[in-house]
Design a protein around this motif. Structure first.
Motif, PDB file in Angstrom:
ATOM      1  N   GLU A  60       0.859  -1.183   0.000  1.00 55.08           N
ATOM      2  CA  GLU A  60       0.000   0.000   0.000  1.00 55.08           C
ATOM      3  C   GLU A  60       0.902   1.241   0.000  1.00 55.08           C
ATOM      4  O   GLU A  60       1.706   1.438   0.893  1.00 55.08           O
ATOM      5  N   VAL A  61       0.791   2.063  -1.025  1.00 54.35           N
ATOM      6  CA  VAL A  61       1.664   3.226  -1.136  1.00 54.35           C
ATOM      7  C   VAL A  61       1.178   4.311  -0.190  1.00 54.35           C
ATOM      8  O   VAL A  61       0.035   4.736  -0.241  1.00 54.35           O
ATOM      9  N   GLY A  62       2.056   4.741   0.694  1.00 57.25           N
ATOM     10  CA  GLY A  62       1.714   5.803   1.613  1.00 57.25           C
ATOM     11  C   GLY A  62       2.896   6.733   1.806  1.00 57.25           C
ATOM     12  O   GLY A  62       4.033   6.281   1.886  1.00 57.25           O
ATOM     13  N   ARG A  63       2.639   8.023   1.872  1.00 57.51           N
ATOM     14  CA  ARG A  63       3.722   8.989   2.046  1.00 57.51           C
ATOM     15  C   ARG A  63       3.357  10.029   3.115  1.00 57.51           C
ATOM     16  O   ARG A  63       3.288  11.228   2.828  1.00 57.51           O
ATOM     17  N   PRO A  64       3.105   9.570   4.328  1.00 59.78           N
ATOM     18  CA  PRO A  64       2.891  10.533   5.412  1.00 59.78           C
ATOM     19  C   PRO A  64       4.227  11.139   5.825  1.00 59.78           C
ATOM     20  O   PRO A  64       5.285  10.757   5.315  1.00 59.78           O
ATOM     21  N   ALA A  65       4.184  12.080   6.756  1.00 58.37           N
ATOM     22  CA  ALA A  65       5.417  12.595   7.354  1.00 58.37           C
ATOM     23  C   ALA A  65       5.985  11.543   8.288  1.00 58.37           C
ATOM     24  O   ALA A  65       5.239  10.856   8.996  1.00 58.37           O
ATOM     25  N   PHE A  66       7.311  11.423   8.312  1.00 58.19           N
ATOM     26  CA  PHE A  66       7.972  10.455   9.181  1.00 58.19           C
ATOM     27  C   PHE A  66       8.831  11.205  10.197  1.00 58.19           C
ATOM     28  O   PHE A  66       9.610  12.094   9.832  1.00 58.19           O
ATOM     29  N   VAL A  67       8.680  10.829  11.477  1.00 55.67           N
ATOM     30  CA  VAL A  67       9.435  11.452  12.562  1.00 55.67           C
ATOM     31  C   VAL A  67      10.272  10.367  13.228  1.00 55.67           C
ATOM     32  O   VAL A  67       9.741   9.337  13.655  1.00 55.67           O
ATOM     33  N   VAL A  68      11.583  10.594  13.304  1.00 54.30           N
ATOM     34  CA  VAL A  68      12.516   9.597  13.814  1.00 54.30           C
ATOM     35  C   VAL A  68      13.090  10.071  15.142  1.00 54.30           C
ATOM     36  O   VAL A  68      13.577  11.204  15.252  1.00 54.30           O
ATOM     37  N   VAL A  69      13.044   9.185  16.156  1.00 52.06           N
ATOM     38  CA  VAL A  69      13.626   9.496  17.460  1.00 52.06           C
ATOM     39  C   VAL A  69      15.075   9.036  17.467  1.00 52.06           C
ATOM     40  O   VAL A  69      15.365   7.843  17.321  1.00 52.06           O
ATOM     41  N   THR A  70      16.006   9.975  17.592  1.00 47.19           N
ATOM     42  CA  THR A  70      17.421   9.629  17.574  1.00 47.19           C
ATOM     43  C   THR A  70      18.251  10.734  18.199  1.00 47.19           C
ATOM     44  O   THR A  70      17.916  11.913  18.084  1.00 47.19           O
ATOM     45  N   GLY A  71      19.340  10.343  18.846  1.00 49.43           N
ATOM     46  CA  GLY A  71      20.280  11.319  19.383  1.00 49.43           C
ATOM     47  C   GLY A  71      21.320  11.732  18.365  1.00 49.43           C
ATOM     48  O   GLY A  71      22.103  12.657  18.615  1.00 49.43           O
ATOM     49  N   SER A  72      21.341  11.054  17.209  1.00 52.11           N
ATOM     50  CA  SER A  72      22.350  11.353  16.190  1.00 52.11           C
ATOM     51  C   SER A  72      21.735  11.235  14.801  1.00 52.11           C
ATOM     52  O   SER A  72      21.746  10.156  14.208  1.00 52.11           O
ATOM     53  N   PRO A  73      21.161  12.307  14.281  1.00 50.66           N
ATOM     54  CA  PRO A  73      20.555  12.279  12.950  1.00 50.66           C
ATOM     55  C   PRO A  73      21.568  11.848  11.893  1.00 50.66           C
ATOM     56  O   PRO A  73      22.764  12.144  12.014  1.00 50.66           O
ATOM     57  N   PRO A  74      21.118  11.134  10.879  1.00 55.56           N
ATOM     58  CA  PRO A  74      22.044  10.689   9.831  1.00 55.56           C
ATOM     59  C   PRO A  74      22.574  11.863   9.021  1.00 55.56           C
ATOM     60  O   PRO A  74      21.889  12.877   8.862  1.00 55.56           O
ATOM     61  N   THR A  75      23.790  11.719   8.517  1.00 54.80           N
ATOM     62  CA  THR A  75      24.372  12.779   7.689  1.00 54.80           C
ATOM     63  C   THR A  75      23.960  12.645   6.231  1.00 54.80           C
ATOM     64  O   THR A  75      24.002  13.627   5.472  1.00 54.80           O
ATOM     65  N   THR A  76      23.576  11.434   5.822  1.00 56.85           N
ATOM     66  CA  THR A  76      23.091  11.216   4.460  1.00 56.85           C
ATOM     67  C   THR A  76      21.875  10.298   4.516  1.00 56.85           C
ATOM     68  O   THR A  76      21.694   9.547   5.485  1.00 56.85           O
ATOM     69  N   MET A  77      21.041  10.350   3.475  1.00 56.91           N
ATOM     70  CA  MET A  77      19.863   9.493   3.392  1.00 56.91           C
ATOM     71  C   MET A  77      19.718   8.978   1.972  1.00 56.91           C
ATOM     72  O   MET A  77      20.022   9.680   1.014  1.00 56.91           O
ATOM     73  N   ARG A  78      19.240   7.746   1.853  1.00 58.77           N
ATOM     74  CA  ARG A  78      18.919   7.184   0.546  1.00 58.77           C
ATOM     75  C   ARG A  78      17.522   7.608   0.109  1.00 58.77           C
ATOM     76  O   ARG A  78      17.308   7.966  -1.044  1.00 58.77           O
ATOM     77  N   LEU A  79      16.559   7.566   1.041  1.00 59.84           N
ATOM     78  CA  LEU A  79      15.159   7.850   0.720  1.00 59.84           C
ATOM     79  C   LEU A  79      14.869   9.340   0.862  1.00 59.84           C
ATOM     80  O   LEU A  79      14.143   9.784   1.744  1.00 59.84           O
TER      81      LEU A  79
END
Length: 205
Positions: free
Chosen positions: A85-104
């Motif tokens: 099922e294709v869905g594109r809501p907003a995504f919120v990630v809990v982390t102390g160290s956000p990634p420096t790069t993303m694929r998606l």
């Protein structure tokens, strides 16, 4: 009304992954049956998945799950949020160290440091999306296990949606541990399909 819905698949013995989960083994050893329902052709499984995805105005996840879905073997054009099922809501990630790069990079990602902040940000994004679409949308806390447990223990969850898979894993990542998780829930719905028993509970502090 925007609800905070914790939604996750779990084994009969209470695990959300099998033993030894990792970047190349996201569901752990033997954990694949946990998600069979999400890829099932059973019409009730498809209906439940579509309904959940459609009502998702924002999604909360932990950093380990983000690393899996953003990794080379993670989400793609065919498999993403809500399986097929294709869905594109907003995504919120809990982390102390956000990634420096993303694929998606085509998805809407926000990185915060606490569960309370994550739910607050996600609630606002879901409410904004509700206004835009003219319908009530929810916040879905999708995992992993520690993320859902944290939201549950912090009294941030309104609805607990469990997909009980007919498998005993014998170990792995437990959904609930310790006395903080002790709670009496109100059962609202049970749907039995060929691949899982889908349970919905109201949660009260």
């Amino acid at each position: 009304m925007t609800r905070i819905v914790a939604d996750i698949s779990v084994s009969l013995d209470g695990y959300v992954t099998g033993p030894d989960p990792g970047p190349d083994n996201g569901l752990g050893t033997g954990g694949e049956p946990l998600h069979h329902w999400a890829f099932s052709d059973d019409p009730d499984d498809r209906r439940l998945l579509q309904s959940s995805t459609t009502r998702s105005g924002a999604v909360v996840m932990g950093r380990r799950l983000f690393d899996l879905v953003d990794g080379p073997n993670g989400w793609n054009d065919d498999v993403g949020y809500g399986a097929e099922e294709v869905g594109r809501p907003a995504f919120v990630v809990v982390t102390g160290s956000p990634p420096t790069t993303m694929r998606l990079t085509g998805l809407d990602w926000t990185f915060v440091t606490t569960m309370t902040e994550a739910v607050g940000v996600a609630r606002q994004r879901a409410q904004d999306a509700s206004t835009e679409q003219g319908t009530d949308l929810d916040v879905v806390v999708m995992g992993g296990g520690a993320t859902i447990r944290s939201a549950f223990d912090d009294d941030l969850v309104d609805v607990l949606s469990l997909h009980l898979a007919p498998v005993v894993l014998g170990g792995g990542t437990p959904l609930f541990t310790g006395p903080r998780s002790a709670r009496t829930l109100i059962q609202r719905d049970v749907v039995v399909t060929s691949t899982a028993t889908h349970l919905t509970y109201d949660v009260h502090p």
